[in-house]
Design a protein around this motif. Structure first.
Motif, PDB file in Angstrom:
ATOM      1  N   TRP A 144       7.430  14.629   5.420  1.00 45.99           N
ATOM      2  CA  TRP A 144       6.038  14.464   5.871  1.00 45.99           C
ATOM      3  C   TRP A 144       5.086  15.144   4.882  1.00 45.99           C
ATOM      4  N   ASP A 145       5.393  16.385   4.511  1.00 47.07           N
ATOM      5  CA  ASP A 145       4.504  17.133   3.618  1.00 47.07           C
ATOM      6  C   ASP A 145       4.456  16.523   2.223  1.00 47.07           C
ATOM      7  N   ARG A 146       5.606  16.108   1.691  1.00 48.27           N
ATOM      8  CA  ARG A 146       5.628  15.512   0.362  1.00 48.27           C
ATOM      9  C   ARG A 146       4.878  14.180   0.326  1.00 48.27           C
ATOM     10  N   ILE A 147       5.089  13.363   1.344  1.00 48.19           N
ATOM     11  CA  ILE A 147       4.393  12.069   1.399  1.00 48.19           C
ATOM     12  C   ILE A 147       2.902  12.274   1.622  1.00 48.19           C
ATOM     13  N   SER A 148       2.547  13.252   2.483  1.00 50.59           N
ATOM     14  CA  SER A 148       1.123  13.551   2.704  1.00 50.59           C
ATOM     15  C   SER A 148       0.469  14.023   1.404  1.00 50.59           C
TER      16      SER A 148
ATOM     17  N   THR B 260       4.585   6.132   9.029  1.00 51.37           N
ATOM     18  CA  THR B 260       5.436   4.983   8.742  1.00 51.37           C
ATOM     19  C   THR B 260       6.382   5.262   7.591  1.00 51.37           C
ATOM     20  N   LEU B 261       5.852   5.840   6.499  1.00 45.16           N
ATOM     21  CA  LEU B 261       6.697   6.127   5.343  1.00 45.16           C
ATOM     22  C   LEU B 261       7.749   7.195   5.661  1.00 45.16           C
ATOM     23  N   THR B 262       7.362   8.207   6.443  1.00 44.95           N
ATOM     24  CA  THR B 262       8.327   9.244   6.822  1.00 44.95           C
ATOM     25  C   THR B 262       9.444   8.653   7.669  1.00 44.95           C
ATOM     26  N   ALA B 263       9.078   7.812   8.637  1.00 49.90           N
ATOM     27  CA  ALA B 263      10.093   7.164   9.476  1.00 49.90           C
ATOM     28  C   ALA B 263      11.022   6.291   8.644  1.00 49.90           C
TER      29      ALA B 263
END
Length: 492
Positions: free
Chosen positions: A78-82, A111-114
Motif C-alpha cells: 500500500w505504501d509503496r504504491i501510494s 485496486t493495485l494493492t489487491a
C-alpha cells in the motif's frame, strides 16, 4: 465390529501393541503398483513424547512468522504504491467523514494493492499446489521431520528476499520471487500437513479432534501475538526490523524440529522424493477408498467432507486478506496499531474456539460443534459487510469467537475415515486442498473486492457468508443421515 470401530475403543498403547504384529505380517504382501512397500509396511514404531508437547512449537513459530509478515506485506505494498502514485494515504479529511466520496486515487491504490496480493499469492501457492502433496505423501515413508524442517528454510529464504527488496527499494514484483522460492520448499502448507499428520500418528480417535484443535489454537495464539507486535513495531521502527524477526523465527522453528521432534514413522532410507508413487497414493485414497478399499457411502463422505473443508478454508483465507484493505481505506482509515489489534482480535478466536469446542463436546456431537462454528462465522461476516465504524468492526470480530471450531472437526472426520497407515497420504491431499484454498480464495476475493467497491464496499464479506451456508447444509445433512441409520440399526 470393523477395525476402525475397534480402534476407537481400544486404548492407544494397547492398539499400538496389538496391531504391530499384524502390520509386520502383512508387510510382504502390501505392495503398490510400482512394487514399492506401502506406508503400512513402514508402520510407525511406538512413539510417545515424554511431555504432551510435540509439534506444537513448530507450528507456533511458523505461524508467528507468517502472521507477522502478512499484514506488514500488504501495508508495505500500500505504501509503496501510494508513494509511486503520489497518494498521501489515510491522512486526507475524507477519512473522518463518510459522506465524502472516496478519492479516485485511493480506489486505484486499493485496486493495485489487491491485485499485487493476488499475483504474489497465485505465484506461491500455484507452485505449492504441486510440491505440498509430494512432500506430504513422501513423509509417510521417509519420516515427518524433514517435512517440518525444509519448508521453514524456504520461508526463511522468502524473508531474506523481502528484506533485500525493502533495503534496496526494488520493484514490488520482486516479492513474487520470494514467494516462488518458498513455494518450491512446500511453504507454510507443508508445515501444516506435517504437523497434522504427526498428531494423527500419535493420537487415538477419541482424542484426535481435540489434539487437532490444540494445533489450530497454536495458530491463533501465535497469530494474535504477532499481530499486536507487528502493528506497534512497524509504527515505531518501520518494516525492516520486524522482517528480521520473521527470518529468525523461521530458522528457530527448523532448529526445534531438528533437535527435539522424535520421528513418528519408521523411515525408509530408500524412499525417493521425486516419484509418481506419492501422487498415486493420494489418487488411490479418493478413487478406491485407499489400501483397504471403501464402500461408495464411505468414499462419498470423504469427498463431501473434503468439499466442506475446501469451502470453509477458502473463505477464511480469502477474507483474511481483505480485512487490512478494508480497514486501511475510508471511512475507517485505521493506522498500523489498530490493524494489529484487529488482527489480534481475529486470531484470539482460535483460542476461544478451542475452549468452546472442549465445552461443546461434552454435550454435542462433533458435527453440531462444527455447525455452531459456522453460524458464528456467518454472523460475523454479515456484520463486517455493513460495518463503517470501528465499533462495528470489533463487534464482527467478537461474533466470530467460535469461527475456528469447524475446521478441526472436519480434519478429524477426514482422518477417521481412512486407515491408520494412510494418514500421510490423506494429509498430503488435505494440504493440496489447502493450497488450492489459498489459490482460489485469493483469486476470488482479491478480484471481487475491487470489482464491487462502486456499489457495496463490504459485498465480499456478504458473499463469503452465503458460501458458508453450503458446508453447513452438507454437514447437517450427513449428521442427520448418520443418526437415522444408527436409529434404524439399533431398532433392528
Amino acid at each position: 465390529m470393523d477395525e476402525q470401530d475397534t480402534a476407537a475403543i481400544l486404548p492407544e498403547d494397547l492398539l499400538s501393541a496389538s496391531s504391530a504384529d499384524d502390520q509386520l505380517s502383512d508387510s510382504e504382501d502390501r505392495k503398490d503398483e510400482a512394487g514399492l512397500p506401502t506406508a503400512t509396511t513402514l508402520a510407525p514404531p511406538s512413539c510417545r513424547c515424554p511431555v504432551p508437547v510435540s509439534v506444537e512449537p513448530v507450528l507456533f513459530l511458523s505461524m508467528f512468522s507468517l502472521a507477522l509478515q502478512a499484514p506488514l506485506t500488504t501495508q508495505y505494498l500500500w505504501d509503496r504504491i501510494s508513494e509511486d502514485l503520489g497518494y498521501n494515504g489515510s491522512r486526507r479529511s475524507g477519512c473522518s467523514n463518510s459522506s465524502v466520496d472516496p478519492d479516485p486515487l485511493q480506489k486505484e491504490v486499493e485496486t493495485l494493492t489487491a491485485h499485487w496480493n493476488l499475483y504474489i499469492s497465485l505465484g506461491g501457492f500455484s507452485v505449492g499446489l504441486v510440491v505440498v502433496p509430494l512432500l506430504g505423501s513422501w513423509s509417510d515413508v521417509a519420516g515427518r521431520r524433514t517435512v517440518l524442517i525444509l519448508p521453514n528454510f524456504g520461508l526463511a529464504l522468502q524473508a531474506v528476499v523481502y528484506l533485500v527488496v525493502m533495503y534496496l527499494k526494488l520493484p514490488v514484483v520482486c516479492f513474487l520471487v520470494g514467494r516462488l522460492l518458498s513455494g518450491l520448499s512446500g511453504d507454510f502448507n507443508a508445515v501444516l500437513a506435517g504437523c497434522f499428520a504427526y498428531v494423527a500418528d500419535i493420537s487415538d480417535k477419541r482424542s484426535r479432534t481435540f489434539r487437532v484443535a490444540v494445533l489450530e489454537a497454536c495458530l491463533g495464539i501465535s497469530g494474535m501475538l504477532a499481530s499486536i507486535i507487528g502493528g506497534q513495531w512497524r509504527q515505531a521502527q518501520g518494516y525492516i526490523n520486524p522482517f528480521w524477526l520473521v527470518l529468525a523465527t523461521n530458522l528457530a522453528s527448523a532448529l526445534y524440529a531438528y533437535l527435539f521432534i522424535r520421528e513418528s514413522v519408521r523411515p525408509d532410507p530408500s524412499a525417493r522424493l521425486l516419484s509418481a508413487r506419492h501422487y498415486k497414493a493420494v489418487w488411490r485414497l479418493y478413487s478406491t477408498g485407499g489400501i483397504s478399499g471403501g464402500a461408495p457411502l464411505h468414499r462419498g463422505k470423504l469427498w463431501l467432507y473434503t468439499l466442506c473443508f475446501f469451502l470453509v478454508v477458502a473463505v477464511h483465507f480469502g477474507t483474511r486478506e481483505l480485512y487490512v484493505l478494508y480497514e486501511l481505506s475510508s471511512p475507517l482509515c485505521w493506522d498500523s496499531a489498530l490493524i494489529g489489534y484487529g488482527s489480534a482480535a481475529l486470531n484470539l478466536a482460535y483460542l476461544s474456539s478451542l475452549l468452546g469446542l472442549k465445552v461443546m463436546q461434552r454435550c454435542l456431537q462433533d458435527s453440531w460443534v462444527a455447525l455452531v462454528g459456522l453460524v458464528s462465522n456467518v454472523t460475523g461476516l454479515v456484520v463486517f459487510s455493513v460495518a463503517h465504524t470501528t465499533q462495528l468492526i470489533f463487534t464482527g470480530y467478537g461474533l466470530c469467537f467460535l469461527f475456528m471450531a469447524s475446521t478441526p472437526v472436519l480434519r478429524s472426520k477426514l482422518s477417521k475415515l481412512v486407515d491408520p497407515s494412510e494418514q500421510g497420504a490423506l494429509f498430503a491431499c488435505v494440504a493440496c486442498v489447502e493450497s488450492l484454498c489459498f489459490l482460489v480464495g485469493s483469486s476470488v476475493f482479491n478480484s471481487l473486492y475491487p470489482a464491487t467497491l462502486h456499489f457495496m464496499k463490504g459485498f465480499s464479506f456478504l458473499f463469503a457468508a452465503i458460501v458458508l451456508l453450503i458446508p453447513a447444509a452438507i454437514i447437517g445433512a450427513l449428521q442427520c443421515f448418520d443418526q437415522r441409520r444408527e436409529h434404524r440399526d439399533s431398532a433392528s
